[in-house]
Design an enzyme around this catalytic site. Sequence first.
Site, PDB file in Angstrom:
ATOM      1  N   SER A   8       6.293  -0.315  10.270  1.00  0.00           N
ATOM      2  CA  SER A   8       4.945  -0.198   9.730  1.00  0.00           C
ATOM      3  C   SER A   8       4.739   1.224   9.223  1.00  0.00           C
ATOM      4  CB  SER A   8       3.920  -0.498  10.831  1.00  0.00           C
ATOM      5  OG  SER A   8       2.651  -0.005  10.472  1.00  0.00           O
ATOM      6  N   LEU A  46       6.664   3.218   1.518  1.00  0.00           N
ATOM      7  CA  LEU A  46       7.589   2.091   1.673  1.00  0.00           C
ATOM      8  C   LEU A  46       8.640   2.347   2.746  1.00  0.00           C
ATOM      9  CD1 LEU A  46       8.113   1.120  -2.079  1.00  0.00           C
ATOM     10  CD2 LEU A  46       6.341   0.366  -0.478  1.00  0.00           C
ATOM     11  N   HIS A  47       8.955   1.293   3.484  1.00  0.00           N
ATOM     12  CA  HIS A  47       9.983   1.360   4.524  1.00  0.00           C
ATOM     13  C   HIS A  47      10.885   0.134   4.363  1.00  0.00           C
ATOM     14  CE1 HIS A  47       7.493  -1.635   6.489  1.00  0.00           C
ATOM     15  NE2 HIS A  47       6.479  -0.791   6.552  1.00  0.00           N
ATOM     16  N   MET A  76       0.843  -1.204   0.000  1.00  0.00           N
ATOM     17  CA  MET A  76       0.000   0.000   0.000  1.00  0.00           C
ATOM     18  C   MET A  76       0.875   1.250   0.000  1.00  0.00           C
ATOM     19  SD  MET A  76      -3.432  -0.904   2.070  1.00  0.00           S
ATOM     20  CE  MET A  76      -2.818  -0.621   3.702  1.00  0.00           C
ATOM     21  N   GLY A  77       2.150   1.094  -0.344  1.00  0.00           N
ATOM     22  CA  GLY A  77       3.025   2.262  -0.444  1.00  0.00           C
ATOM     23  C   GLY A  77       3.527   2.744   0.895  1.00  0.00           C
ATOM     24  N   GLN A  92     -10.561  -2.642   1.988  1.00  0.00           N
ATOM     25  CA  GLN A  92     -10.114  -3.317   3.211  1.00  0.00           C
ATOM     26  C   GLN A  92     -10.114  -2.404   4.430  1.00  0.00           C
ATOM     27  OE1 GLN A  92      -6.188  -4.133   1.316  1.00  0.00           O
ATOM     28  NE2 GLN A  92      -5.347  -3.754   3.343  1.00  0.00           N
ATOM     29  N   HIS A 119       9.283  -3.283   3.606  1.00  0.00           N
ATOM     30  CA  HIS A 119       8.913  -3.517   2.206  1.00  0.00           C
ATOM     31  C   HIS A 119      10.170  -3.835   1.383  1.00  0.00           C
ATOM     32  CE1 HIS A 119       5.534  -0.658   3.424  1.00  0.00           C
ATOM     33  NE2 HIS A 119       4.866  -1.706   2.989  1.00  0.00           N
ATOM     34  N   GLY A 171       4.709 -10.349   3.963  1.00  0.00           N
ATOM     35  CA  GLY A 171       5.406 -10.233   5.235  1.00  0.00           C
ATOM     36  C   GLY A 171       4.739 -11.039   6.333  1.00  0.00           C
TER      37      GLY A 171
HETATM   38  P1  AMP Z   1       1.432  -2.850   3.523  1.00  0.00           P
HETATM   39  O1  AMP Z   1       2.015  -1.843   2.594  1.00  0.00           O
HETATM   40  O2  AMP Z   1       1.478  -2.448   4.953  1.00  0.00           O
HETATM   41  O3  AMP Z   1       0.091  -3.366   3.069  1.00  0.00           O
HETATM   42  O4  AMP Z   1       2.399  -4.105   3.450  1.00  0.00           O
HETATM   43  C1  AMP Z   1       2.776  -4.678   2.223  1.00  0.00           C
HETATM   44  C2  AMP Z   1       3.553  -5.945   2.506  1.00  0.00           C
HETATM   45  O5  AMP Z   1       4.686  -5.624   3.317  1.00  0.00           O
HETATM   46  C3  AMP Z   1       2.744  -6.992   3.286  1.00  0.00           C
HETATM   47  O6  AMP Z   1       3.072  -8.283   2.789  1.00  0.00           O
HETATM   48  C4  AMP Z   1       3.239  -6.799   4.696  1.00  0.00           C
HETATM   49  O7  AMP Z   1       3.130  -7.963   5.493  1.00  0.00           O
HETATM   50  C5  AMP Z   1       4.689  -6.459   4.453  1.00  0.00           C
HETATM   51  N1  AMP Z   1       5.277  -5.755   5.587  1.00  0.00           N
HETATM   52  C6  AMP Z   1       4.778  -4.656   6.226  1.00  0.00           C
HETATM   53  N2  AMP Z   1       5.561  -4.337   7.275  1.00  0.00           N
HETATM   54  C7  AMP Z   1       6.568  -5.246   7.287  1.00  0.00           C
HETATM   55  C8  AMP Z   1       7.700  -5.450   8.133  1.00  0.00           C
HETATM   56  N3  AMP Z   1       7.960  -4.668   9.179  1.00  0.00           N
HETATM   57  N4  AMP Z   1       8.530  -6.484   7.840  1.00  0.00           N
HETATM   58  C9  AMP Z   1       8.276  -7.301   6.782  1.00  0.00           C
HETATM   59  N5  AMP Z   1       7.235  -7.157   5.956  1.00  0.00           N
HETATM   60  C10 AMP Z   1       6.387  -6.147   6.206  1.00  0.00           C
END
Ligand code: AMP
Length: 289
Positions: free
Chosen positions: A185, A29-30, A26-27, A57, A33, A147
Amino acid sequence: MRILKTLDNLRTYRSQVNNLAFVPTMGNLHAGHLSLIERAKQEAVSVLVSIFVNPTQFGPNEDFSTYPRTEAEDLALCEAAGVEAVFLPAVETLYPNGPSSESFKVSPPSRLTRLACGADRPGHFEGVCQVVLKLFHLVQPDVAVFGEKDAQQLAIIQAMVQDLALPLSIIPAPTAREADGLAMSSRNRYLDTPEARHAAALVYQTLTGVKALYEQSAGNSLCVEEAYSQVWNRLKPSVPEGVTFDWSYRLAVNKTSFEPEENLTPDSKLLVAARVGGVRLIDNLDIKN
Ligand code: AMP
């Protein structure tokens, strides 16, 4: 790096590559990601990242409209990480009739949604499955990396791929953490005081505290609720004054079946969610690696 905004762009790109690894996001990015992208690069020459804040969602009182959107920074990070293509659809590209219109959906089984985030966020995993299945159809990846940070989401996606015989493999990637253990996060940026940020680290400390108790229990049965209470009684005084810290759930589930457990076992996965300074944080930890 290719930036794909329309379904036609995406399909043309897809027809030109053989082996494709996919990282849906969902962008904002850290490093978490980026670790998924690194994992994807081990699986295929071509890596495609999608960036899409999926409205279906989010619940009505959740943070869809304020969710951090940082497109320029995200694209620069993807480029530096060696991503070959980014799929950046508009909401109307994925939901031509509008996200709230009635449409085909996948309902994940209640054994996987009735607890934890599924219970806290009604409809959340239906929305996740809706968009992920659509993205899988469009991107047609050979593998997709998810993740372990979002353990329930990962379990549901793995079950969806298996139940619907989708032709791809799901690769789990470990949780990336800050130096003090806080799981990275996009929502951590809302922890905007040093006190709230300090309190947020207690989420992971609670998980490692319960794991340590289990290790000390030397095979004697240990009640999940009691273990959490014991650890939290010790840690709670470290919550800085003025910071609210409310647990939404503190559970243990079997790491394979996701069935809730009353007592800890070597196959337990600890799952927690808390609101810290008003920010919803989730985390999890396997009792045994
Ligand atoms: P999101 O952008 O939060 O929807 O996350 C996108 C993907 O990145 C999902 O598969 C998450 O589980 C993964 N993700 C988010 N935070 C972390 C993290 N701290 N470590 C590893 N994967 C992550």
